[in-house]
Design a protein around this motif. Structure first.
Motif, short mmCIF file in Angstrom:
data_model
loop_
_atom_site.label_atom_id
_atom_site.label_comp_id
_atom_site.label_asym_id
_atom_site.label_seq_id
_atom_site.Cartn_x
_atom_site.Cartn_y
_atom_site.Cartn_z
N HIS A 233 23.78 13.45 -53.25
CA HIS A 233 24.95 12.86 -52.61
C HIS A 233 26.13 13.02 -53.54
CE1 HIS A 233 21.59 11.06 -50.44
NE2 HIS A 233 22.39 11.22 -49.40
N ASP B 253 17.25 15.80 -52.48
CA ASP B 253 18.46 15.21 -51.93
C ASP B 253 19.56 15.12 -52.99
OD1 ASP B 253 19.74 14.21 -49.76
OD2 ASP B 253 18.42 12.47 -49.51
N CYS C 19 19.99 8.15 -48.61
CA CYS C 19 21.45 7.98 -48.73
C CYS C 19 21.89 6.56 -49.16
CB CYS C 19 22.13 8.34 -47.43
SG CYS C 19 21.28 9.59 -46.49
N HIS D 41 26.29 14.86 -48.17
CA HIS D 41 24.83 14.90 -48.36
C HIS D 41 24.48 16.37 -48.45
CE1 HIS D 41 24.30 10.96 -46.11
NE2 HIS D 41 25.43 11.39 -45.61
ZN LIG Z 1 21.97 11.56 -47.49
#
Ligand SMILES: [Zn+2]
Ligand SMILES: [Zn+2]
Length: 638
Positions: free
Chosen positions: A391, A389, A340, A516
């Protein structure tokens, strides 16, 4: 006798004579419910069917279909097992016997370990006790009376000593065994229709290695013989499908003690499968308006101090010091446990305007978390793993459409892999950061998105992260196990901590929301689940080797090599079995490796520039040109 009134779950009242039990109430509601009643629930407390109800009690009848039923059944089975042990091993001391997931156990103090033959004998004795339909009779004692009752049972007496003074202590008796217990139990032993003792293990009393080692017998119990059989079949199947076992057999990966536990080494086949998966998902993400970023694996500690990980997550991180030379302070660094902050730094690297939002940044980011060695488990829980992942930086109004977009992605992926799935929303916990109105906006947005998308969900009250609410997606695999896979999470914390903003149409600066999300979660864990879900027989588009070319004789080697080379050039993953082994050995090897296609080449094939195709499931499907075969394989992409 005067009457009393109890409340039923549907809100109605029922009048019964004073002194009525839960069983009487169930019978008064309906004779069939009376038959089916296993226990009762008054307010939030589970009670026996023999419990006498009071005026004004809100009563729910527990039957086999109630969520609490298996727990009551299994705990009751533990008592029956304890009685069987008492009969067969009169000298045994008794510890505790709770229900656990899928079963129960009981700890015994005996002077030798139980053998498999002992388990058979105990199980046999249990069957007799069940056939006798003995009542589980409850009584209440003072602490002193209880202490006397368990004379000669020091472990039980120790438990009694620890109970608060003045409290009535409940005991249960079902024939030969009197046990200290809160209850409730099924009405009688005959209500335990299907059970099996599974294994024995040593267990310290109270989990304390300074205390006596007891013998723990594990068992399982079900309401129907067929449920027990299904459970046993599933265990057997799960063992066959164990990803650590198949990972070795299929030569996909290994863990290396020299490097440390929980750190995976992908072998060529495992790496090829993983790359295929990542390429496939990346292409799809671009179509959905995401952009890929790559961020460093190591950062100065200042990043982790700003993000808060340094204070709240350091014990799970790999921090280290770098010597900066004579007279200088060493610098603190840490390997990233999360992607993140990297995404935030990419966002923060430039002025952002409302026109840039939503900004969707994805990263196959590898993170390292120092999990305790006891919880590390193959690919399912590794110390180094890659997240799929992403964002998303957006405004409050954009949360709903963004989350709907993610749910669309979840559907696409779950359907591709034949998983059924369910959703849960976790709301604000007691300890949290962020303004109440933001929590409200975000939680409502997640639920609205699920409703508009048409995915039913359950709510986990107070189970959100301290920095925002989330949606969890759980999948059910081919043998019925449930895995937590995807997470969609709103974050109020990082935008605040890194002080990121965007310029609005009115030329003011606003804080964006940050979402997220990971669909596979950890690629390692997903790989593990996929191995067990497919039993290693990956769909053709994902198989690390899609076809093996098998030359009939040495003189066909050159042609086999050219087939492999052309197919690889077309994007078909291909190997040649060049060893001088009989054909049946090669076929067996390809079957064991779960390769979707085998291409046999001899004189005729070399002459026609063709291959004789053997499908892993269907057997021989005839000859075709090399080119046609390549097209057939490539057409199987999702
Ligand atoms: Zn994250
Ligand atoms: Zn009990």
């Amino acid at each position: 006798m005067p009457d009393i009134t109890v409340k039923l779950p549907d809100g109605s009242d029922l009048t019964v004579p004073e002194g009525s039990t839960v069983a009487d109430v169930a019978t008064a509601i309906g004779p069939r419910l009376g038959q089916a009643a296993l226990a009762g629930k008054i307010s939030d407390e589970l009670v026996d069917t023999s419990h006498v109800v009071s005026d004004g009690d809100a009563i729910q009848i527990i039957t086999e279909k109630s969520p609490e039923a298996l727990h009551i059944l299994r705990h009751s089975a533990a008592h029956v097992m304890a009685e069987a042990v008492k009969d067969l091993f009169p000298e045994a001391g008794f510890g505790i016997g709770p229900s656990i997931e899928d079963g129960f156990y009981y700890d015994f103090d005996v002077d030798r370990a139980f053998t498999p033959d002992d388990l058979v004998a105990i199980e046999e004795r249990m069957r007799q006790i069940v056939a006798e339909e003995r009542l589980f009779a409850r009584s209440e004692l003072t602490k002193l009376e209880a202490f006397d009752t368990f004379d000669g049972q020091p472990l039980k007496q120790e438990l009694i000593q620890e109970l608060p003074e003045g409290e009535r202590i409940s005991i249960y008796n079902q024939g030969q065994l009197t046990d200290l217990c809160r209850g409730p139990h099924v009405p009688h032993t005959g209500r335990i229709p299907a059970f099996k003792l599974m294994k024995v293990a040593g267990a310290y009393w109270k989990g304390d290695s300074n205390r006596e080692m007891l013998q723990r017998i594990y068992g399982t119990a079900w309401f129907a013989e067929k449920d027990l059989e299904q459970y046993l079949t599933n265990i057997e199947e799960a063992e066959k499908r164990d990803h650590r076992k198949l990972g070795k057999e299929l030569d996909l990966f290994h863990f290396d003690e020299l490097a440390g536990s929980g750190l995976v080494f992908y072998h060529p086949k495992g790496a090829r499968l993983l790359s295929t998966l990542i390429d496939w998902l990346s292409k799809d993400l671009y179509k959905r308006g995401y952009y890929e970023i790559r961020t460093p694996h190591v950062y100065r500690a200042d990043v982790w101090k700003t993000s808060g990980h340094w204070d709240f997550y350091r014990e799970n991180m790999y921090p280290f010091l770098i010597d900066e030379g004579e007279g200088k302070e060493p610098s603190e660094y840490a390997v990233k446990p999360m992607n993140c902050p990297g995404a935030v730094l990419v966002y923060a690297s430039d002025m952002r305007s409302y026109r840039d939002l939503p900004m969707r940044l994805f990263e196959f980011g590898t993170v390292y978390r120092h999990e305790k060695s006891g919880v590390v488990h193959g690919l399912m829980r590794a110390r180094g793993f890659t997240q799929d992942d992403a964002h998303i930086f957006c405004t409050g109004e954009q949360i709903v459409p963004e989350v709907k977009g993610m749910l669309d992605l979840v559907k696409f992926i779950m359907e591709t892999f034949d998983f059924t799935y369910t959703a849960e929303v976790s709301t604000k916990p007691e300890k949290s950061v962020g303004r109440d109105e933001d929590w409200d906006t975000a939680t409502k947005a997640l639920m609205t998105a699920l409703e508009e998308w048409g995915l039913p969900f359950e709510i986990n009250e107070g189970d959100g992260a301290f920095y925002g609410p989330k949606i969890d997606i759980k999948v059910r695999d081919a043998i019925g196990r449930v895995w937590q896979l995807s997470t969609i999470q709103v974050d109020f914390n990082l935008p605040e901590r890194f002080d990121i903003t965007y310029r609005t149409a009115e030329n003011t600066d606003e804080r964006p929301f940050m979402l997220h999300r990971a669909i596979f979660g950890s690629m390692e864990r997903f790989f593990g689940i996929l191995i067990e879900h497919t039993a290693g027989a990956f769909p053709t588009w994902l198989a690390p080797v899609q076809a093996v070319v098998v030359p009939i004789a040495d003189r066909h080697m050159e042609f086999a090599a050219s087939v492999r080379k052309r197919l690889e050039a077309d994007g078909v993953r291909c190997e040649v079995y060049a060893e001088q082994e009989p054909m049946r050995v090669k076929i067996a090897k390809a079957q064991q490796q779960k390769v979707p296609y085998m291409l046999v080449v001899g004189d005729k094939e070399a002459e026609d520039d063709s291959v004789a195709v053997r499908d892993r499931l269907q057997g021989d499907i005839g000859a075709m040109s090399v080119c046609d075969f390549g097209e057939m394989v490539l057409a199987q992409r999702p």
